[in-house]
Design a protein around this motif. Structure first.
Motif, PDB file in Angstrom:
ATOM      1  N   UNK A  96      69.842 -35.652  57.411  1.00  0.00           N
ATOM      2  CA  UNK A  96      69.098 -35.813  58.657  1.00  0.00           C
ATOM      3  C   UNK A  96      69.911 -35.307  59.843  1.00  0.00           C
ATOM      4  N   UNK A  97      71.201 -35.582  59.861  1.00  0.00           N
ATOM      5  CA  UNK A  97      72.050 -35.069  60.942  1.00  0.00           C
ATOM      6  C   UNK A  97      72.048 -33.541  60.937  1.00  0.00           C
ATOM      7  N   UNK A  98      72.124 -32.950  59.757  1.00  0.00           N
ATOM      8  CA  UNK A  98      72.079 -31.486  59.661  1.00  0.00           C
ATOM      9  C   UNK A  98      70.740 -30.947  60.157  1.00  0.00           C
ATOM     10  N   UNK A  99      69.653 -31.646  59.789  1.00  0.00           N
ATOM     11  CA  UNK A  99      68.318 -31.203  60.220  1.00  0.00           C
ATOM     12  C   UNK A  99      68.197 -31.273  61.740  1.00  0.00           C
ATOM     13  N   UNK A 100      68.685 -32.353  62.314  1.00  0.00           N
ATOM     14  CA  UNK A 100      68.606 -32.502  63.763  1.00  0.00           C
ATOM     15  C   UNK A 100      69.438 -31.443  64.479  1.00  0.00           C
ATOM     16  N   UNK A 101      70.606 -31.122  63.934  1.00  0.00           N
ATOM     17  CA  UNK A 101      71.470 -30.122  64.576  1.00  0.00           C
ATOM     18  C   UNK A 101      70.842 -28.730  64.560  1.00  0.00           C
ATOM     19  N   UNK A 102      69.872 -28.508  63.660  1.00  0.00           N
ATOM     20  CA  UNK A 102      69.168 -27.221  63.617  1.00  0.00           C
ATOM     21  C   UNK A 102      68.055 -27.130  64.661  1.00  0.00           C
TER      22      UNK A 102
END
Length: 642
Positions: free
Chosen positions: A332-338
């Motif tokens: 989820x953190x990776x998705x948000x950073x995108x």
């Protein structure tokens, strides 16, 4: 064999018995009138046999009872009609619906058992074949038509089961409503219930007791139904709404999903309140319809879609195993950073979260709340198998943006507590969680209790989830500043959530939180340790009498244990060379080491910056007496339980 679906269907009052009751009521009304007419006839004959003074009073005395009996007959006739209408138009249909639902439940269980048996047989055959090595062929399941068909059918059965659950709920509500409607009709019936005193003054009564039994399934015939608390209904509602939304995430268009998530930032925060058992039911249903490859990556089914679109759906479910949650929250953190629409503040905080994973922490939960702020909990160690779990939370003006300080605190607590236990030659493990899911506000909101109360709810939900997975683990809550208000309130909201609480530099307790804490101590359900430094001039500012809603200093609460933070020898702190350890005094209100001026200036001669110490030792600073004593006392508690 455990049932795939198991529902409690409301018992439906017999329509046949209801019709018979109506007929009996009508017959009773007629009999009363006939009896009163016969009595009146005999009563009038008394006037011919006796000389009555005054004349006519005897027969006149029977006029009112006679008229009243006719009113009673009319009331019984109205009751018969109400019962007959309900029996034929409503309850007979409900009886048929109940029979059909019972058949559906039995059919679903039989079909589920049949398909599960096929699936188990196919898996057993696959695993029994030495040639089916996941490392060599990259498969951890069979690819037979029977296996695929069974998986598909089980997935369809899951969907049928979800629809059935709604049908059962609607049926139970229909029974409740039908009983209430009938009760309302019966309650409104009047007649034949007028009573007169000897003076002639009427004393009236009404049939107000009919139908007042609260709706709900009875445990046994003749017993009152069990009342269902509103909280349970809310738990059920949020669990079902979340499950339905997860399904929609997997079937709707990708842009529709993205737009919905943006429009409902509260969703991923709210699902943390789904009860752990319900959260696991949701997880199991999704997992049973999904397939992972040999490396554990979901390749098909709803989980594969959720991984790409909404990984926070799984990562924020309290009650799931840590090993299952951490990959999803990290994703989820990776998705948000995108997301190119992130603010600079959001991106900075998300990168701080990501950096913690490089320093040995795992991301247990992560979401952006309705205010647009990043919230998260991090973990060190394995709470699923640990013998003890320490949940740490913070005070005001603290959020994910302070992870540089608080991430170090969490790692220090993990390292030092495990080391002290090891030095005592005890085989016992500790996991540490840093809870940063709540808004602690700033100095202008510190006197109110709304924010720590909200934080308490999130803390309680998290720890209840930990207890669901690892019910034998000893749970401790370590809190600083306004976090002490939240932690004690969590024990009031969810009694027994913590076995021990350690409070550093408290900003004060609410009367309710303090009462719950003292009660738990008195009953032996919890222990509490408290410390406050002489140089901490800020903590007392959070608890002024009258102005603050949490003005109680826990140092004065009944049953708490006080430990020192003003510098000195640390009792029971074990070192390999057995030399005594001296801890430094806490220099201000800060949790970790700090160079902020307001934690240093008050300790400089003449309040002059040039003479101020370079930094301030914090309550949870490994150099400080308070930290070292808290760690030593913790290890002593572990040893006492061996």
């Amino acid at each position: 064999m455990s049932a795939f679906v198991s529902h409690t269907l409301r018992e439906v009052p017999s329509s046949t018995a209801m019709s018979a009751l109506g007929t009996s009521a009508e017959s009773l009304g007629t009999l009363v009138v006939e009896t009163m007419d016969a009595v009146r006839t005999q009563w009038v004959e008394l006037e011919g046999a006796f000389t009555l003074i005054p004349a006519g009073d005897t027969s006149g005395a029977m006029m009112t009872p006679s008229e009243s009996s006719k009113g009673f007959r009319d009331a019984m006739d109205a009751a018969r009609k109400a019962l007959a209408d309900a029996a034929g138009d409503v309850f007979a249909v409900l009886e048929q619906t109940r029979t059909e639902l019972q058949g559906t439940i039995q059919n679903l269980n039989e079909r589920h058992y049949s398909h599960s048996l096929i699936l188990d047989q196919e898996i057993a055959t696959f695993q029994a074949d030495p040639g089916n090595d996941p490392v060599n062929n990259g498969r951890n399941h069979p690819e037979t038509d029977a296996y695929t068909s069974a998986k598909v059918n089980l997935g369809l059965l899951d969907q049928e089961a979800e629809r059935l659950a709604l049908e059962v709920e609607m049926f139970n509500r229909s029974v409740d409503q039908a009983e209430q409607d009938l009760a309302d009709k019966l309650r409104g019936i009047e007649g034949g219930d007028a009573i007169y005193q000897s003076t002639g003054k009427a004393v009236t009564t009404a049939q107000t007791v009919w139908g007042l039994t609260p709706p709900g399934p009875s445990q046994d015939p003749g017993t009152a139904p069990t009342a269902v608390p509103l909280g349970d209904y809310l738990d059920l509602a949020i669990a079902r709404a979340a499950a339905a939304r997860f399904e929609w995430f997997t079937t709707a268009g990708e842009k529709d999903v993205s737009d919905w998530i943006v429009a409902h930032p509260e969703f991923f925060a709210a699902i943390g309140f789904i009860p752990p058992a319900k959260a696991n039911e949701i997880w199991d249903r999704l997992r049973n319809r999904s397939t992972a490859d040999a490396s554990g990556v979901w390749t098909s089914g709803p989980l594969a879609t959720l991984w790409d679109r909404a990984p926070a759906s799984i990562g924020n479910l309290n009650g799931l195993k840590t090993a299952d949650r951490v990959p999803w929250s990290t994703r989820e953190v990776e998705r948000l950073l995108d997301d190119p629409t992130l603010t600079d503040d959001q991106r900075t905080k998300l990168n701080l979260l990501k950096r913690q994973t490089e320093e040995g922490m795992g991301i247990l939960s992560a979401f952006i709340d309705e205010t647009g702020d990043v919230r998260a909990s991090l973990v060190r160690g394995d709470p699923d198998t640990a013998d003890q779990v320490i949940t740490i939370t913070h005070g005001i003006q603290t959020d994910v943006g302070t992870l540089g300080e608080w991430g170090q605190i969490a790692r220090d607590v993990y390292d030092y507590t495990n080391q002290q236990v090891d030095f005592r030659n005890i085989d016992s493990s500790t996991a540490v969680i840093l809870q940063m899911e709540w808004d602690s506000g700033d100095m202008w909101s510190v006197w109110a209790d709304e924010l720590p109360s909200n934080g308490a709810s999130r803390i309680a939900a998290l720890v209840e989830g930990l207890r669901h997975v690892n019910p034998e683990a000893w749970q401790e809550g370590w809190a600083h500043s306004l976090g002490t208000t939240a932690v004690t309130l969590s024990s009031q909201q969810s009694p027994g959530v913590f076995d021990h609480m350690t409070l550093f530099g408290s900003a004060g307790l609410t009367p309710e939180g303090n009462a719950a804490m003292e009660g738990a101590i008195a009953q032996g359900d919890a222990t509490v340790s408290v410390t406050g430094a002489s140089a901490d001039w800020i903590a007392i500012w959070g608890r002024p009498p009258v102005l603050s809603t949490h003005s109680i200093d826990p140092a004065g609460s009944d049953g708490v244990e006080i430990f020192d933070s003003n510098g000195g020898v640390v009792a029971d702190y074990v070192t390999p060379d057995l030399r005594p350890v001296i801890g430094l005094p806490t220099g201000g209100h800060n949790a970790g080491a700090s160079t902020e001026w307001w934690y240093r200036l008050h300790r400089s001669p003449g309040f002059t910056f040039s003479f101020a110490p370079e930094d301030s030792v914090g309550y949870l600073d490994p150099r400080g007496q308070s930290f070292l004593q808290a760690v030593a006392d913790y290890a002593e508690r572990v040893e006492e339980r061996q």
